[in-house]
Scaffold this active site. Structure first.
Site, PDB file in Angstrom:
ATOM      1  N   GLU A   1      57.647  78.949  74.691  1.00 12.88           N
ATOM      2  CA  GLU A   1      56.225  79.224  74.904  1.00 12.88           C
ATOM      3  C   GLU A   1      56.032  80.004  76.191  1.00 12.88           C
ATOM      4  O   GLU A   1      56.398  79.534  77.270  1.00 12.88           O
ATOM      5  CB  GLU A   1      55.443  77.904  74.965  1.00 12.88           C
ATOM      6  CG  GLU A   1      53.944  78.120  75.057  1.00 12.88           C
ATOM      7  CD  GLU A   1      53.167  76.812  75.111  1.00 12.88           C
ATOM      8  OE1 GLU A   1      53.454  75.994  76.021  1.00 12.88           O
ATOM      9  OE2 GLU A   1      52.292  76.611  74.258  1.00 12.88           O
TER      10      GLU A   1
ATOM     11  N   TYR B   1      48.944  84.919  75.490  1.00 14.34           N
ATOM     12  CA  TYR B   1      49.738  83.770  75.035  1.00 14.34           C
ATOM     13  C   TYR B   1      50.727  84.254  73.983  1.00 14.34           C
ATOM     14  O   TYR B   1      50.374  85.036  73.103  1.00 14.34           O
ATOM     15  CB  TYR B   1      48.820  82.707  74.420  1.00 14.34           C
ATOM     16  CG  TYR B   1      49.593  81.537  73.857  1.00 14.34           C
ATOM     17  CD1 TYR B   1      49.829  80.403  74.643  1.00 14.34           C
ATOM     18  CD2 TYR B   1      50.113  81.565  72.569  1.00 14.34           C
ATOM     19  CE1 TYR B   1      50.555  79.337  74.148  1.00 14.34           C
ATOM     20  CE2 TYR B   1      50.851  80.500  72.072  1.00 14.34           C
ATOM     21  CZ  TYR B   1      51.066  79.393  72.861  1.00 14.34           C
ATOM     22  OH  TYR B   1      51.795  78.340  72.374  1.00 14.34           O
TER      23      TYR B   1
END
Ligand code: ADP
Ligand code: MG
Length: 399
Positions: free
Chosen positions: A207, A119
């Site tokens: 993101e 991530y």
């Protein structure tokens, strides 16, 4: 302003970020054609909606055990089958709410042979007044869940705007991802390019979930969710054109055409206020009196008749609205002008719900006189507390 994954990836690719090849498609045929341009044998068919969690999402029209909005395909026939399943159907994910979002576009992309998922995100952190970079070894999952269950697996770095993202920052990121050697170098290169893209295009959020390490030792961006600062879009005309209004709330789109700041909310009291601070206070005091606002609406400093009319129309389109509270401070615009605007607008839209008006400021007495002589059933209020009590009483009469 949000954009689709495929648009975000095309943009990031311009900054040199490593992205698998892929093409957008608006029909099943286009999806198959897109796949033919890719090497195969593994393709990924991805629903393009402005919401995450697509992989684990469910289509309303398909059986409960059908696959989600991101699917692997091992042949052109499978690409066709998945595209047929997705296009025109409604995808419900943890981010769409119950209503879901209709899938009108697909992205057909190269399948990656994934070794590990990470991530990585960049966002404007108002607390530190800096860009924050968040990295975690726990990729491909909902980051809120990771933050809740295993916060020690998340590393947050704040970037000094004077230096930009430094080599040391990049090294901290690759170390947090537990990467070494060439993989670490690739990850460091990726975070630098992402930061460059973030700053150059006025992003609010970028993101990457997941960033992956492939079996053949490459670091790739497999998903990208990008949001821009809407107020900066005037200097990025090319990006502003990527806006897909079909993904946005129609009332919010209409409001933006009139330069009104409007956010739809779940309550039953429509609010028309000038100034964001006053709008916040108005919503607070409605809640304090036991009801909920149906919207946030800031008509701006110069609440002209045109804006007030447009605002009334937008508020009244919401079937949940059982009453409207107008709370305007006449500073730049005098109260009598505003009162004229309210009366004219209320007549024009054929106001069908109770209307409480609180005016304050320059020429307030003339303004109140115009309202009381208008022949409209306007309930005048003396101050914010009085206004909130009155509108709450009015909507409770209706209900
Ligand atoms: P969402 O976050 O909306 O569910 P993603 O693009 O992150 O959508 O896809 C969900 C999962 O699908 C990813 O975590 C990854 O495991 C897999 N996936 C996505 N794109 C690819 C790809 N190009 N190749 C292989 N797997 C992929
Ligand atoms: Mg994702």
């Amino acid at each position: 302003m949000n954009i689709h994954e495929y648009q975000a990836k095309e943009l990031l690719a311009k900054f040199g970020v490593a992205i698998p090849a892929g093409y957008a498609a608006l029909s099943v045929e286009e999806a198959v054609e897109a796949a033919k341009r890719l090497p195969g044998p593994l393709y990924v068919v991805k629903s393009q909606i402005h919401a995450g969690g697509r992989g684990k999402g469910k289509f309303k029209e398909l059986p409960a055990d059908a696959k989600g909005g991101v699917r692997l395909a091992f042949s052109l026939d499978e690409v066709r089958a998945h595209a047929t399943d997705m296009l025109g159907n409604t995808l419900v994910t943890i981010q769409t709410g119950e209503a879901g979002k209709q899938v009108n576009r697909l992205y057909i992309t190269d399948g990656a042979d994934i070794e590990k998922e990470f991530y990585l995100s960049l966002l404007v952190d108002r607390k530190s007044s800096r860009v924050a970079m968040i990295v975690s070894t726990e990729g491909g999952m909902d980051i809120e869940t990771v933050a809740h269950d295993t916060p020690e697996k998340i590393t947050t770095l704040t970037i000094d705007p004077a230096t930009g993202l430094t080599d040391a920052d990049a090294k901290k990121a690759s170390a947090a991802l537990k990467l070494e050697g060439d993989l670490a170098a690739q990850a460091e290169d990726t975070v630098k390019k992402l930061y460059e893209a973030f700053i150059a295009t006025d992003m609010e959020m970028c993101e990457i979930n997941p960033l992956v390490q492939t079996k053949d030792g490459k670091i790739l961006v497999l998903d990208a969710k990008v949001a821009f600062d809407g107020n900066a879009m005037f200097r990025h005309k090319d990006i502003a054109e990527l806006r897909d209004v079909t993904e946005e709330d129609p009332a919010e789109v209409e409001a933006s055409e009139y330069d009104l700041a409007y956010i739809k909310l779940d309550g039953n009291i429509g609010c028309m206020v000038n100034g964001a601070g006053l709008a916040m206070a108005t919503m607070d005091i409605i809640k304090l009196n036991g009801e909920f606002p149906a919207n946030f609406l800031d008509v701006g400093g110069g609440a002209s008749k045109e804006k007030v009319t447009a605002a009334f129309k937008i508020i009244l389109k919401d079937p949940a609205v059982k009453g409207i509270l107008v709370n305007i401070f006449g500073g730049i615009m005098k109260c009598d002008i505003i009162a004229d605007g309210i009366v004219a607008a209320a007549k024009e839209v054929n106001l069908s719900v109770p209307l409480v008006v609180r005016l304050e400021g320059t020429n307030v007495e003339q303004g109140k006189k115009i309202l009381s002589e208008s022949g409209l059933a306007i309930v005048p209020a003396n101050d914010l507390g009085d206004a909130a009590k009155k509108i709450v009483a009015e909507v409770r009469k209706v209900a």
